[in-house]
Design a protein around this motif. Structure first.
Motif, mmCIF file in Angstrom:
data_model
loop_
_atom_site.group_PDB
_atom_site.id
_atom_site.type_symbol
_atom_site.label_atom_id
_atom_site.label_comp_id
_atom_site.label_asym_id
_atom_site.label_seq_id
_atom_site.Cartn_x
_atom_site.Cartn_y
_atom_site.Cartn_z
ATOM 1 N N MET A 1 -5.454 -11.771 2.089
ATOM 2 C CA MET A 1 -5.500 -10.323 2.259
ATOM 3 C C MET A 1 -4.059 -9.793 2.140
ATOM 4 N N ASN A 2 -3.874 -8.786 1.287
ATOM 5 C CA ASN A 2 -2.533 -8.249 1.089
ATOM 6 C C ASN A 2 -2.170 -7.236 2.179
ATOM 7 N N GLU A 3 -0.919 -6.770 2.133
ATOM 8 C CA GLU A 3 -0.409 -5.887 3.186
ATOM 9 C C GLU A 3 -1.175 -4.572 3.286
ATOM 10 N N GLU A 4 -1.529 -3.971 2.137
ATOM 11 C CA GLU A 4 -2.260 -2.703 2.178
ATOM 12 C C GLU A 4 -3.591 -2.875 2.892
ATOM 13 N N LYS A 5 -4.298 -3.952 2.588
ATOM 14 C CA LYS A 5 -5.598 -4.183 3.227
ATOM 15 C C LYS A 5 -5.432 -4.482 4.717
ATOM 16 N N LYS A 6 -4.376 -5.206 5.080
ATOM 17 C CA LYS A 6 -4.124 -5.478 6.499
ATOM 18 C C LYS A 6 -3.870 -4.179 7.253
ATOM 19 N N LYS A 7 -3.048 -3.302 6.661
ATOM 20 C CA LYS A 7 -2.749 -2.021 7.304
ATOM 21 C C LYS A 7 -4.001 -1.153 7.375
ATOM 22 N N ALA A 8 -4.798 -1.153 6.310
ATOM 23 C CA ALA A 8 -6.037 -0.373 6.295
ATOM 24 C C ALA A 8 -6.990 -0.877 7.375
ATOM 25 N N LEU A 9 -7.088 -2.189 7.499
ATOM 26 C CA LEU A 9 -7.962 -2.780 8.516
ATOM 27 C C LEU A 9 -7.520 -2.367 9.914
ATOM 28 N N GLN A 10 -6.214 -2.353 10.147
ATOM 29 C CA GLN A 10 -5.705 -1.943 11.458
ATOM 30 C C GLN A 10 -6.026 -0.471 11.729
ATOM 31 N N CYS A 11 -5.874 0.371 10.705
ATOM 32 C CA CYS A 11 -6.229 1.789 10.855
ATOM 33 C C CYS A 11 -7.710 1.942 11.193
ATOM 34 N N LEU A 12 -8.552 1.176 10.516
ATOM 35 C CA LEU A 12 -9.995 1.261 10.756
ATOM 36 C C LEU A 12 -10.366 0.779 12.149
ATOM 37 N N LYS A 13 -9.717 -0.285 12.599
ATOM 38 C CA LYS A 13 -9.991 -0.776 13.954
ATOM 39 C C LYS A 13 -9.539 0.239 15.003
ATOM 40 N N THR A 14 -8.395 0.855 14.767
ATOM 41 C CA THR A 14 -7.900 1.879 15.693
ATOM 42 C C THR A 14 -8.835 3.079 15.709
ATOM 43 N N SER A 15 -9.282 3.502 14.516
ATOM 44 C CA SER A 15 -10.186 4.654 14.456
ATOM 45 C C SER A 15 -11.532 4.327 15.107
ATOM 46 N N LEU B 1 -6.882 2.576 -1.771
ATOM 47 C CA LEU B 1 -6.718 3.068 -3.143
ATOM 48 C C LEU B 1 -5.389 2.626 -3.738
ATOM 49 N N LYS B 2 -4.340 2.596 -2.928
ATOM 50 C CA LYS B 2 -3.033 2.111 -3.387
ATOM 51 C C LYS B 2 -3.148 0.663 -3.839
ATOM 52 N N GLN B 3 -3.800 -0.153 -3.038
ATOM 53 C CA GLN B 3 -4.000 -1.558 -3.387
ATOM 54 C C GLN B 3 -4.795 -1.672 -4.676
ATOM 55 N N HIS B 4 -5.816 -0.860 -4.814
ATOM 56 C CA HIS B 4 -6.658 -0.879 -6.016
ATOM 57 C C HIS B 4 -5.829 -0.533 -7.253
ATOM 58 N N MET B 5 -5.004 0.514 -7.133
ATOM 59 C CA MET B 5 -4.168 0.924 -8.265
ATOM 60 C C MET B 5 -3.145 -0.156 -8.627
ATOM 61 N N GLU B 6 -2.528 -0.741 -7.617
ATOM 62 C CA GLU B 6 -1.468 -1.719 -7.866
ATOM 63 C C GLU B 6 -1.988 -3.056 -8.375
ATOM 64 N N HIS B 7 -3.241 -3.348 -8.101
ATOM 65 C CA HIS B 7 -3.765 -4.658 -8.502
ATOM 66 C C HIS B 7 -4.859 -4.527 -9.561
ATOM 67 N N CYS B 8 -5.972 -3.961 -9.195
ATOM 68 C CA CYS B 8 -7.124 -3.909 -10.100
ATOM 69 C C CYS B 8 -6.855 -3.059 -11.336
ATOM 70 N N VAL B 9 -6.319 -1.871 -11.130
ATOM 71 C CA VAL B 9 -6.074 -0.976 -12.265
ATOM 72 C C VAL B 9 -4.960 -1.534 -13.137
ATOM 73 N N LYS B 10 -3.898 -2.022 -12.511
ATOM 74 C CA LYS B 10 -2.792 -2.596 -13.282
ATOM 75 C C LYS B 10 -3.275 -3.758 -14.156
ATOM 76 N N THR B 11 -4.098 -4.622 -13.590
ATOM 77 C CA THR B 11 -4.648 -5.743 -14.354
ATOM 78 C C THR B 11 -5.514 -5.242 -15.501
ATOM 79 N N ALA B 12 -6.352 -4.253 -15.228
ATOM 80 C CA ALA B 12 -7.225 -3.703 -16.272
ATOM 81 C C ALA B 12 -6.407 -3.098 -17.407
#
Length: 88
Positions: free
Chosen positions: A1-15, A54-65
């Motif tokens: 799991m990359n940093e963006e997903k880790k931070k997103a997960l923490q935000c979701l747990k807090t929310s 979305l940042k993670q998606h752009m930096e990884h999935c979209v960049k690869t595509a």
């Protein structure tokens, strides 16, 4: 799991904790403005989590595509997401 997903997960747990607290506030008959402020805080965390994903998606999935010359589908996905965000 990359940093963006880790931070997103923490935000979701807090929310999640905030939402549970909001439910208790309503059940306890707390002041409406206090409840509303907590709802706004939870929404802000959800927005932050979405941005991180979305940042993670752009930096990884979209960049690869793009590198594989298969960007059209990924660009359309982003446009659909932006449309949903802007129509709220």
């Amino acid at each position: 799991m990359n940093e963006e997903k880790k931070k997103a997960l923490q935000c979701l747990k807090t929310s999640k904790g905030q939402i549970e607290g909001i439910i208790k506030m309503i059940e306890d008959g707390r002041y409406c403005v206090d409840i509303s402020n907590q709802i706004i805080a939870a929404q802000a965390l959800l927005k932050k989590a979405n941005l991180l994903i979305l940042k993670q998606h752009m930096e990884h999935c979209v960049k690869t595509a793009v590198m594989e010359d298969k960007a059209d589908e990924k660009i359309e996905e982003i446009i659909d997401i932006l449309s949903k965000i802007m129509n709220k």
